[in-house]
Design a protein around this motif. Sequence first.
Motif, PDB file in Angstrom:
ATOM      1  N   PRO A  34      56.918  42.650  22.769  1.00  0.00           N
ATOM      2  CA  PRO A  34      57.571  43.155  23.987  1.00  0.00           C
ATOM      3  C   PRO A  34      57.162  44.605  24.259  1.00  0.00           C
ATOM      4  O   PRO A  34      57.034  45.401  23.331  1.00  0.00           O
ATOM      5  N   GLN A  35      56.918  44.893  25.502  1.00  0.00           N
ATOM      6  CA  GLN A  35      56.591  46.270  25.894  1.00  0.00           C
ATOM      7  C   GLN A  35      57.292  46.576  27.213  1.00  0.00           C
ATOM      8  O   GLN A  35      57.199  45.813  28.173  1.00  0.00           O
ATOM      9  N   GLN A  45      55.288  41.201  27.888  1.00  0.00           N
ATOM     10  CA  GLN A  45      54.826  40.810  26.566  1.00  0.00           C
ATOM     11  C   GLN A  45      53.366  41.203  26.467  1.00  0.00           C
ATOM     12  O   GLN A  45      52.562  40.804  27.298  1.00  0.00           O
ATOM     13  N   LYS A  46      53.060  41.988  25.453  1.00  0.00           N
ATOM     14  CA  LYS A  46      51.667  42.385  25.274  1.00  0.00           C
ATOM     15  C   LYS A  46      51.004  41.465  24.253  1.00  0.00           C
ATOM     16  O   LYS A  46      51.509  41.280  23.142  1.00  0.00           O
ATOM     17  N   LEU A  60      53.861  38.684  31.978  1.00  0.00           N
ATOM     18  CA  LEU A  60      55.206  38.817  32.529  1.00  0.00           C
ATOM     19  C   LEU A  60      55.784  37.433  32.802  1.00  0.00           C
ATOM     20  O   LEU A  60      55.117  36.570  33.384  1.00  0.00           O
ATOM     21  N   SER A  61      57.021  37.249  32.383  1.00  0.00           N
ATOM     22  CA  SER A  61      57.696  35.982  32.669  1.00  0.00           C
ATOM     23  C   SER A  61      58.224  35.993  34.095  1.00  0.00           C
ATOM     24  O   SER A  61      58.639  37.031  34.606  1.00  0.00           O
ATOM     25  N   LYS A  62      58.245  34.836  34.715  1.00  0.00           N
ATOM     26  CA  LYS A  62      58.818  34.811  36.061  1.00  0.00           C
ATOM     27  C   LYS A  62      60.336  34.881  36.008  1.00  0.00           C
ATOM     28  O   LYS A  62      60.992  35.006  37.037  1.00  0.00           O
ATOM     29  N   TRP A  69      48.144  41.920  40.226  1.00  0.00           N
ATOM     30  CA  TRP A  69      48.461  40.569  39.733  1.00  0.00           C
ATOM     31  C   TRP A  69      48.541  40.614  38.214  1.00  0.00           C
ATOM     32  O   TRP A  69      47.585  40.976  37.539  1.00  0.00           O
ATOM     33  N   LEU A  70      49.709  40.247  37.685  1.00  0.00           N
ATOM     34  CA  LEU A  70      49.926  40.299  36.238  1.00  0.00           C
ATOM     35  C   LEU A  70      49.894  38.884  35.665  1.00  0.00           C
ATOM     36  O   LEU A  70      50.353  37.932  36.306  1.00  0.00           O
ATOM     37  N   ASN A  71      49.384  38.765  34.465  1.00  0.00           N
ATOM     38  CA  ASN A  71      49.356  37.452  33.814  1.00  0.00           C
ATOM     39  C   ASN A  71      50.769  36.894  33.685  1.00  0.00           C
ATOM     40  O   ASN A  71      51.702  37.624  33.346  1.00  0.00           O
ATOM     41  N   GLU A  72      50.895  35.610  33.894  1.00  0.00           N
ATOM     42  CA  GLU A  72      52.205  34.982  33.716  1.00  0.00           C
ATOM     43  C   GLU A  72      52.421  34.613  32.259  1.00  0.00           C
ATOM     44  O   GLU A  72      51.557  34.045  31.596  1.00  0.00           O
ATOM     45  N   TYR A  73      53.601  34.972  31.786  1.00  0.00           N
ATOM     46  CA  TYR A  73      53.996  34.620  30.422  1.00  0.00           C
ATOM     47  C   TYR A  73      54.876  33.383  30.508  1.00  0.00           C
ATOM     48  O   TYR A  73      55.905  33.392  31.178  1.00  0.00           O
ATOM     49  N   ASN A  74      54.429  32.334  29.854  1.00  0.00           N
ATOM     50  CA  ASN A  74      55.230  31.106  29.849  1.00  0.00           C
ATOM     51  C   ASN A  74      56.125  31.126  28.638  1.00  0.00           C
ATOM     52  O   ASN A  74      55.716  30.781  27.537  1.00  0.00           O
TER      53      ASN A  74
END
Lengths: 656, 656
Positions: B628-629, B603-604, B577-579, B650-655
């Motif tokens: 994208p999901q 984003q998967k 997930l993007s911030k 807690w979700l992974n951060e997408y940069n």
Amino acid sequence: MNNINIKITTPFWLNYFKLIKNEMLPYQWAVLNDTADIVIEKERDAAYIPSQKSHAIENFKIAAGLKTGHHYGMVFQDSDVYKWLEAAAYCLKRFPDKEVQKITDDLINLIGKAQESNGYLNTYFTIEAPTRKFKRLYQSHELYCAGHFIEAAVAYYEAVNNKHALNIACKLADHLCHTFGNAPNQIHDYDGHEEIEIGLLRLYKITKNKNYLNLAHFFLYERGKDPEFFHKQVSADPDKSVLIEGMDNFKASYYQNHKPILEQTTAEGHAVRVTYMCTAMAMLANEADDTAILEAAKKLWQNITQKRMYITGGIGSTVIGEAFTTDYDLPNDSMYCETCASIGLIFFAGNMLKNDINSHYSNIMEKALYNTVIGGMALDGKHFFYVNPLEVNPAICHTNPSKSHVKTTRPAWFGCACCPPNIARLIASLDSYIYTIKNNIIYCNLYLANCCTLSVNGKNIAFTEETNYPWDGNINFTINTARQFGLGLRIPDWCESFTLKLNDKNLLYNIKNGFIIIDRNWSVNDQIELILSMPVQIYTSHPSIIADSGKLAIQRGPLMYCLEGVDNGSNLHLLYLSKNAIFTEQQKNSALGNIITLETTAQKLCSDFNWHNHLYYNARHIKNKFIPQKIQLIPYYTWGNRGENEMRLWLNEYNS
Amino acid sequence: MNNINIKITTPFWLNYFKLIKNEMLPYQWAVLNDTADIVIEKERDAAYIPSQKSHAIENFKIAAGLKTGHHYGMVFQDSDVYKWLEAAAYCLKRFPDKEVQKITDDLINLIGKAQESNGYLNTYFTIEAPTRKFKRLYQSHELYCAGHFIEAAVAYYEAVNNKHALNIACKLADHLCHTFGNAPNQIHDYDGHEEIEIGLLRLYKITKNKNYLNLAHFFLYERGKDPEFFHKQVSADPDKSVLIEGMDNFKASYYQNHKPILEQTTAEGHAVRVTYMCTAMAMLANEADDTAILEAAKKLWQNITQKRMYITGGIGSTVIGEAFTTDYDLPNDSMYCETCASIGLIFFAGNMLKNDINSHYSNIMEKALYNTVIGGMALDGKHFFYVNPLEVNPAICHTNPSKSHVKTTRPAWFGCACCPPNIARLIASLDSYIYTIKNNIIYCNLYLANCCTLSVNGKNIAFTEETNYPWDGNINFTINTARQFGLGLRIPDWCESFTLKLNDKNLLYNIKNGFIIIDRNWSVNDQIELILSMPVQIYTSHPSIIADSGKLAIQRGPLMYCLEGVDNGSNLHLLYLSKNAIFTEQQKNSALGNIITLETTAQKLCSDFNWHNHLYYNARHIKNKFIPQKIQLIPYYTWGNRGENEMRLWLNEYNS
């Protein structure tokens, strides 16, 4: 093995042999005799594990009637002595030494005196519980210890051609053949910890006594037919005192006792037990041409290596039961990865190769050997890991009891001391894993410099292999015997390009089951040059492995690499590495020996926020940035040799 | 509390009160009487925890001589009854009910009959071990149970103005004052589980009997002066049988017994014990104006909330000892985060506010309440979590015994049933946490719709608060009393913009210690409108928290949000997930109640590689891409109500 004579000359391994001869074996002998000045560490915080002294030799003296007193230590304490003896035998074969042989001969005399007249041999039961023999097989380790003695006796016979130990072993095995089996007056079942099967099959190979083969077959095929067997035995035992505290709550699968072994398709329970069972299955398949048990062993091999194994060749995802859990559950900081389990995986691989030539066994053998197994021992040869983590944060290991089994540096010895002598016997017998000979072909499983004379179809073949493996992939064979035979060269799974020349000319080849077979009528001085390209490789993991997701692992040749805090500062979890990173290799002779380190530039995640007293904060107000940081990676097997610090193998991936 | 009458009208909480009155209390009463048709679950795989039935009321009948038989259950089984009684008292205050009061009056009669003539009250020791009273304080929970009874008695007295329970409590407390203290004939020490101190301090507030204050002071200040005390007591007990298996190996810090409490600066040991100790410290500071103990409590508050707390308000990083570990060690999948510990944190916060007005206590109170505490209960009011994970993978929880304490859905009841009645008594007494009154100011800690009449400096103040909190931040106060007083409006830590109007006109304000104080001479019908902007917030964590590194947490208002597999498919760890993500809020009335869900596009992480039988592979040959999901997040407190599935906070951060 068909090897007649293999002389290993690689400095990498010569160093280990010297460590074993000059450090490990004398040191372990002192420990077994309670004359070493050490702190014995519990391998985990289990109250039942004694840790004051080994007392193992003293137990034999008491059982032999030479001293009075009580047994001390684990119920399987004898096996420490047997594994030491087995390692000493391999060592004597390589380095004949009259003084050492005097010690081993005396030890065998002592063991003979501790053996009862009917052949029974186990100091705990002889001293403390003669009426309970074979009545608590799930805890007693009687057959486990017997198996280890038999292995040692076979090794000793092969090493020094002295039959004393072998005679004791045969007397013991004959007693077991008399005691166990399907007849009404026999005990119908098997040990809680597989090992006797391996011993019996090795003894069969030497003696050709079919009783031993049949008893190994019986033990393997009985296993799991009645998952309630162990509980029934306990119910029948009028003495309710337990032999090992804490073993009562384990399920049948802990002992691979949940279903018949031919029906087991996933690796369940105690990881060492699984690998010992599988090793025996592979041995039986080979000795008895048992295709059903070979197929079952293949399924377990696939489940372990394709679903439940760490990239270091470590196995066992949980400390509770030191066990497998489920597919893809591979946490890096709370796992078990017992050294002995990876040793067992090598036994399993070596024996599968005798049935089924395929380099995936050799690849895993190499992976386990160069990472978890030698990582299980300190560079001084006197300190050992039981548990081999892939990620360590010392403050957490010291305060979070869920990770108290993860030691941050190698202790000197353990109350339950299975691993140190197991490392010694594996490395001391390394020559038996290098080649597999089958159908007139010599398959090279492991590359290391050696001069050897092998027996192929009853004829001797001599050749020399020169290489500086694992530090580079240049391998040269010089054939010293003019004869028709095949040479099978493994192309390791990590190797993506190589060149192959015969007498300086490029050679056409096919790769079959991971090997290139060069089958020809060789002349003396024929030269094979195999150059395995050995760049730094970056690995990623199956998407279902949560713990490794978004992370990369660095490998060069067979060696996994890791970061340590002493080289890279703390907070290793903040370092990110691109999969396009360029590495510099540095040959270094340092406190870690003569090794190749890898240097590259990682990106350190930094924020402009003063975290001060905040634990959590609005991410949109924090600007994270990545700051380049030079990092140095060291071979995983060398970690933890420079004091306590952070370590990390899987590094976060930087998406540049 | 100085509150006279608070009538909560928010649908969100009215629903909980109805659940407690109509479901939880009748259901728990049936459990305590062994008439409920349920499966009682061990809260972890500890062999010593009984789980066949509660038997708690039966124990009282036996102790009272009304029945014969043996005590069954934990040594602290009585406390389940007392916590139920306390919750029932709060409920009777809100919903007077003659039938319920008949049950509680009868129960109090029964408890009175079970009390011994000298005031001693504990069914286990009365029935099973009368000679061992107060001889094993680290395990016995005698004072712990006494404290819970006293709390229940005070609550009952305040609720229905009936002194019967209070008289029993005073007789019990008098017995303790007689038995414990510094005199030579008294027992010099304290309980292994803090709680009696809270009971005594509540009883002191009602009775003004200084003996109770003094005994609470004694217990708190004795604690940790002799870390060996418990072991000495055990050595002195001629009866060596243990009261609770498995408690012998815990260190002094498990009991907060490792040093005097004024010297404790980090939260150590069993998390519930820590919060109960801290609650009592804050209460004593308030009652006795003890600044030294207040300073000590502040240090512990800071250590917990700034170094050792989950973003859900959960505490306790390990199952072993259900305990704190070290700063920043906050694993999301193997933690404990016991419901009771977060309840204790709310007790602690509520009492700190009486000494030290600062919104950080209120903020944490709100966080623990809206996430871990109400998440500890199923939406049906009849199933409960003991352990509140932030990340769950069911296959791993079922097979990895290191995570067997993490339940994937809420069980009906526990053998050690502390949490269910603790949730009931907290929520039933929620009105006592809404406001703190100090120096003529009414501080609003929690926002929820209510009509209240509060006593401020001896004068009644009435006002009404209208809001749909926690779903939106629009809050309206209507003052119903013309008088000079201050109204302290908390600006929550998650709130970054707000508007404040008095009678429709913007108001100038200062924020002091997290509150806006509006101190004026109020008129009837004065209107305060506070609009807290409640957008979706994205949180990140302190860089030293390894488990959260590179991850983001989603919050809206006080509610944390999470992903569940049922909405988003499996492998939640592959979602990034993007911030800068944009969220859509959806008001939904579904199986999860009338809630707001959040939708966005994540984003998967997908790869073009056929992993088939590979566990690890060369990363440079794999093209990862993000696809994208659409994802849907639900309030954390509602997870696990739609069957077993993956969950992740807690979700992974997408940069991007």
